[in-house]
Design a protein around this motif. Structure first.
Motif, PDB file in Angstrom:
ATOM      1  N   SER A 154       0.832  -1.214   0.000  1.00 21.20           N
ATOM      2  CA  SER A 154       0.000   0.000   0.000  1.00 21.20           C
ATOM      3  C   SER A 154       0.862   1.258   0.000  1.00 21.20           C
ATOM      4  CB  SER A 154      -0.935   0.000   1.217  1.00 21.20           C
ATOM      5  OG  SER A 154      -0.207   0.087   2.428  1.00 21.20           O
ATOM      6  N   ASP A 155       1.981   1.221   0.719  1.00 18.13           N
ATOM      7  CA  ASP A 155       2.883   2.375   0.736  1.00 18.13           C
ATOM      8  C   ASP A 155       3.532   2.595  -0.622  1.00 18.13           C
ATOM      9  OD1 ASP A 155       2.371   3.110   3.288  1.00 18.13           O
ATOM     10  OD2 ASP A 155       4.214   2.332   4.163  1.00 18.13           O
ATOM     11  N   PHE A 156       3.942   1.515  -1.280  1.00 19.97           N
ATOM     12  CA  PHE A 156       4.578   1.638  -2.593  1.00 19.97           C
ATOM     13  C   PHE A 156       3.576   2.132  -3.650  1.00 19.97           C
ATOM     14  CE2 PHE A 156       8.065  -0.895  -0.844  1.00 19.97           C
ATOM     15  CZ  PHE A 156       9.148  -0.319  -1.471  1.00 19.97           C
ATOM     16  N   ILE A 157       2.323   1.688  -3.529  1.00 25.35           N
ATOM     17  CA  ILE A 157       1.290   2.157  -4.470  1.00 25.35           C
ATOM     18  C   ILE A 157       1.056   3.654  -4.293  1.00 25.35           C
ATOM     19  CG2 ILE A 157      -1.156   2.023  -5.060  1.00 25.35           C
ATOM     20  CD1 ILE A 157      -1.024  -0.980  -4.434  1.00 25.35           C
ATOM     21  N   ASN A 158       0.943   4.066  -3.020  1.00 24.48           N
ATOM     22  CA  ASN A 158       0.740   5.499  -2.740  1.00 24.48           C
ATOM     23  C   ASN A 158       1.938   6.328  -3.200  1.00 24.48           C
ATOM     24  OD1 ASN A 158      -1.777   5.078  -1.559  1.00 24.48           O
ATOM     25  ND2 ASN A 158      -0.905   4.763   0.480  1.00 24.48           N
ATOM     26  N   SER A 166      10.360  11.395  -1.587  1.00 25.38           N
ATOM     27  CA  SER A 166      10.863  10.815  -0.349  1.00 25.38           C
ATOM     28  C   SER A 166      10.819   9.293  -0.419  1.00 25.38           C
ATOM     29  CB  SER A 166      10.029  11.312   0.841  1.00 25.38           C
ATOM     30  OG  SER A 166       8.678  10.939   0.672  1.00 25.38           O
ATOM     31  N   ILE A 167      11.305   8.642   0.640  1.00 24.27           N
ATOM     32  CA  ILE A 167      11.306   7.182   0.684  1.00 24.27           C
ATOM     33  C   ILE A 167       9.868   6.664   0.730  1.00 24.27           C
ATOM     34  CG2 ILE A 167      13.555   6.982   1.783  1.00 24.27           C
ATOM     35  CD1 ILE A 167      12.123   6.618   4.462  1.00 24.27           C
ATOM     36  N   PRO A 168       9.592   5.519   0.082  1.00 27.82           N
ATOM     37  CA  PRO A 168       8.217   5.007   0.012  1.00 27.82           C
ATOM     38  C   PRO A 168       7.779   4.272   1.273  1.00 27.82           C
ATOM     39  CG  PRO A 168       9.679   3.553  -1.168  1.00 27.82           C
ATOM     40  CD  PRO A 168      10.531   4.721  -0.706  1.00 27.82           C
ATOM     41  N   LEU A 169       7.978   4.880   2.436  1.00 29.49           N
ATOM     42  CA  LEU A 169       7.570   4.288   3.706  1.00 29.49           C
ATOM     43  C   LEU A 169       6.614   5.253   4.385  1.00 29.49           C
ATOM     44  CD1 LEU A 169      11.008   2.950   5.004  1.00 29.49           C
ATOM     45  CD2 LEU A 169       9.237   1.686   3.786  1.00 29.49           C
ATOM     46  N   GLY A 170       5.324   4.893   4.372  1.00 31.14           N
ATOM     47  CA  GLY A 170       4.306   5.787   4.903  1.00 31.14           C
ATOM     48  C   GLY A 170       3.546   5.201   6.062  1.00 31.14           C
ATOM     49  N   ASN A 171       2.255   5.502   6.094  1.00 32.28           N
ATOM     50  CA  ASN A 171       1.400   5.065   7.204  1.00 32.28           C
ATOM     51  C   ASN A 171       1.310   3.547   7.306  1.00 32.28           C
ATOM     52  OD1 ASN A 171       0.823   7.723   7.888  1.00 32.28           O
ATOM     53  ND2 ASN A 171      -0.940   7.836   6.498  1.00 32.28           N
ATOM     54  N   PHE A 216      13.620  -4.117  19.382  1.00 30.28           N
ATOM     55  CA  PHE A 216      14.726  -3.165  19.249  1.00 30.28           C
ATOM     56  C   PHE A 216      14.814  -2.612  17.823  1.00 30.28           C
ATOM     57  CE2 PHE A 216      19.175  -2.406  18.058  1.00 30.28           C
ATOM     58  CZ  PHE A 216      19.491  -1.381  18.952  1.00 30.28           C
ATOM     59  N   ILE A 217      14.844  -3.512  16.829  1.00 32.63           N
ATOM     60  CA  ILE A 217      14.974  -3.083  15.434  1.00 32.63           C
ATOM     61  C   ILE A 217      13.729  -2.332  14.984  1.00 32.63           C
ATOM     62  CG2 ILE A 217      15.182  -3.887  13.037  1.00 32.63           C
ATOM     63  CD1 ILE A 217      16.895  -6.184  14.081  1.00 32.63           C
ATOM     64  N   GLY A 218      12.542  -2.843  15.359  1.00 32.59           N
ATOM     65  CA  GLY A 218      11.293  -2.190  14.978  1.00 32.59           C
ATOM     66  C   GLY A 218      11.176  -0.792  15.544  1.00 32.59           C
ATOM     67  N   SER A 219      11.563  -0.633  16.804  1.00 32.64           N
ATOM     68  CA  SER A 219      11.505   0.687  17.445  1.00 32.64           C
ATOM     69  C   SER A 219      12.484   1.652  16.784  1.00 32.64           C
ATOM     70  CB  SER A 219      11.826   0.565  18.936  1.00 32.64           C
ATOM     71  OG  SER A 219      10.891  -0.267  19.584  1.00 32.64           O
ATOM     72  N   PHE A 220      13.674   1.147  16.468  1.00 28.27           N
ATOM     73  CA  PHE A 220      14.684   1.977  15.801  1.00 28.27           C
ATOM     74  C   PHE A 220      14.173   2.463  14.447  1.00 28.27           C
ATOM     75  CE2 PHE A 220      18.306   2.366  12.888  1.00 28.27           C
ATOM     76  CZ  PHE A 220      19.080   3.301  13.556  1.00 28.27           C
ATOM     77  N   MET A 221      13.572   1.548  13.667  1.00 23.52           N
ATOM     78  CA  MET A 221      13.037   1.918  12.355  1.00 23.52           C
ATOM     79  C   MET A 221      11.876   2.898  12.486  1.00 23.52           C
ATOM     80  SD  MET A 221      13.081  -1.750  10.340  1.00 23.52           S
ATOM     81  CE  MET A 221      12.273  -1.018   8.904  1.00 23.52           C
ATOM     82  N   LEU A 222      10.991   2.625  13.447  1.00 24.19           N
ATOM     83  CA  LEU A 222       9.809   3.468  13.633  1.00 24.19           C
ATOM     84  C   LEU A 222      10.200   4.897  14.020  1.00 24.19           C
ATOM     85  CD1 LEU A 222       6.726   3.513  13.643  1.00 24.19           C
ATOM     86  CD2 LEU A 222       6.785   2.811  16.053  1.00 24.19           C
ATOM     87  N   ILE A 223      11.151   5.022  14.936  1.00 22.45           N
ATOM     88  CA  ILE A 223      11.612   6.350  15.362  1.00 22.45           C
ATOM     89  C   ILE A 223      12.236   7.107  14.195  1.00 22.45           C
ATOM     90  CG2 ILE A 223      13.302   7.563  16.808  1.00 22.45           C
ATOM     91  CD1 ILE A 223      12.815   5.356  18.918  1.00 22.45           C
ATOM     92  N   ASN A 224      13.044   6.395  13.395  1.00 26.02           N
ATOM     93  CA  ASN A 224      13.701   7.048  12.258  1.00 26.02           C
ATOM     94  C   ASN A 224      12.708   7.480  11.188  1.00 26.02           C
ATOM     95  OD1 ASN A 224      16.915   7.008  12.117  1.00 26.02           O
ATOM     96  ND2 ASN A 224      16.249   5.269  13.338  1.00 26.02           N
ATOM     97  N   ILE A 225      11.693   6.647  10.921  1.00 25.86           N
ATOM     98  CA  ILE A 225      10.673   7.011   9.927  1.00 25.86           C
ATOM     99  C   ILE A 225       9.888   8.224  10.382  1.00 25.86           C
ATOM    100  CG2 ILE A 225       8.539   6.260   8.799  1.00 25.86           C
ATOM    101  CD1 ILE A 225       9.679   3.415   8.828  1.00 25.86           C
ATOM    102  N   LEU A 226       9.468   8.233  11.650  1.00 25.88           N
ATOM    103  CA  LEU A 226       8.696   9.366  12.180  1.00 25.88           C
ATOM    104  C   LEU A 226       9.536  10.646  12.210  1.00 25.88           C
ATOM    105  CD1 LEU A 226       6.829   7.606  15.116  1.00 25.88           C
ATOM    106  CD2 LEU A 226       5.851   8.348  12.947  1.00 25.88           C
ATOM    107  N   THR A 227      10.818  10.506  12.563  1.00 29.61           N
ATOM    108  CA  THR A 227      11.715  11.666  12.587  1.00 29.61           C
ATOM    109  C   THR A 227      11.910  12.240  11.178  1.00 29.61           C
ATOM    110  OG1 THR A 227      12.904  10.745  14.486  1.00 29.61           O
ATOM    111  CG2 THR A 227      14.008  12.485  13.237  1.00 29.61           C
ATOM    112  N   PHE A 228      12.064  11.331  10.202  1.00 30.68           N
ATOM    113  CA  PHE A 228      12.270  11.754   8.805  1.00 30.68           C
ATOM    114  C   PHE A 228      11.033  12.461   8.274  1.00 30.68           C
ATOM    115  CE2 PHE A 228      12.097  11.082   4.232  1.00 30.68           C
ATOM    116  CZ  PHE A 228      13.382  11.491   3.852  1.00 30.68           C
ATOM    117  N   ARG A 229       9.851  11.935   8.623  1.00 38.08           N
ATOM    118  CA  ARG A 229       8.616  12.533   8.130  1.00 38.08           C
ATOM    119  C   ARG A 229       8.351  13.907   8.727  1.00 38.08           C
ATOM    120  NH1 ARG A 229       3.497   8.642   8.144  1.00 38.08           N
ATOM    121  NH2 ARG A 229       2.682  10.555   7.261  1.00 38.08           N
ATOM    122  N   ASN A 230       8.775  14.083   9.994  1.00 40.46           N
ATOM    123  CA  ASN A 230       8.502  15.342  10.667  1.00 40.46           C
ATOM    124  C   ASN A 230       9.599  16.384  10.458  1.00 40.46           C
ATOM    125  OD1 ASN A 230       6.089  14.339  11.758  1.00 40.46           O
ATOM    126  ND2 ASN A 230       7.175  13.441  13.519  1.00 40.46           N
TER     127      ASN A 230
END
Length: 231
Positions: A154-158, A166-171, A216-230
């Motif tokens: 769904s993210d890649f389609i959007n 930007s990177i194709p990593l969204g909601n 650990f890895i999921g939290s690291f990725m999630l924080i980085n995605i949210l930081t990049f988006r904001n």
């Protein structure tokens, strides 16, 4: 005063042998330190977290041999067995000299403990073997994989339909990561919830290393995605 000889101490210490390493079960591989080898005279258990949890009785073993792919980083022991529900290729990776590992397994008496009688412990092990090595219920695993794939697609389609660079990593990715982290935490803290996702006879201890790594890895990725988006 009770005197215990060196020979007696060695015998006591070798009643159970435990070693941390990696494992390969079929095509799946668990790197160090996600696998644990435990051996006593009654059973050999290879816990490779999400990759699989295999339990053997002495009579299940055809042979255990040293295995070498790459010195030090690709060495271990290969377990040749006769359990139809397990993958034929079972390897335990270790930094320790494989011949020493094999000798320590022999010292537990596991390879000599062949008894035709079926005890209550045997019945538990047989039940666990029939469930297969993969610890998570298949419907749960399929559902999680489907959720992850749907979120990414769904993210890649959007992304393809938008003009963003930007990177194709969204909601979708954010929801998938948050869900994985939440499910992992619930599995670790709630016995009732862990029973819903694990096969009968499996314990959360079988996959806890994987869950901690996922958090650990999921939290690291999630924080980085949210930081990049904001940003």
């Amino acid at each position: 005063m009770i005197h215990i000889s060196k020979q007696q101490v060695q015998k006591i210490n070798m009643e159970q042998f435990e070693l941390t390493g990696g494992a390969r079960i079929g095509a799946a591989n668990a790197t160090w330190p996600l696998a644990t080898l435990k051996v006593n005279k009654d059973k050999l258990e290879l816990n490779a977290s999400i990759v699989g949890n295999l339990i053997f009785q002495p009579k299940d073993i055809i042979s255990i041999e040293t295995y070498m792919m790459i010195p030090l980083i690709g060495q271990g022991i290969k377990i040749n067995h006769r359990i139809p529900n397990y993958n034929n290729k079972v390897i335990f990776w270790t930094f320790k000299e494989p011949t020493q590992v094999l000798n320590q397994i022999k010292q537990t008496g596991f390879l000599e403990n062949i008894d035709s009688r079926i005890s209550e412990t045997d019945k538990i092990i047989i039940s666990q073997q029939q469930a297969g090595g993969f610890p998570i219920k298949k419907p749960v695993a399929i559902g999680l994989i489907a959720l992850w794939n749907f979120s990414l697609i769904s993210d890649f389609i959007n992304f393809a339909m938008s003009d963003k660079k930007s990177i194709p990593l969204g909601n979708g990715t954010i929801i998938a990561l948050a869900t994985m982290i939440l499910l992992s935490i619930l599995s670790l803290i709630s016995k009732d919830f862990s029973k819903l996702i694990l096969k009968e006879g499996k314990s959360i201890k079988d996959i806890n290393k994987f869950l901690y790594l996922l958090i650990f890895i999921g939290s690291f990725m999630l924080i980085n995605i949210l930081t990049f988006r904001n940003a």
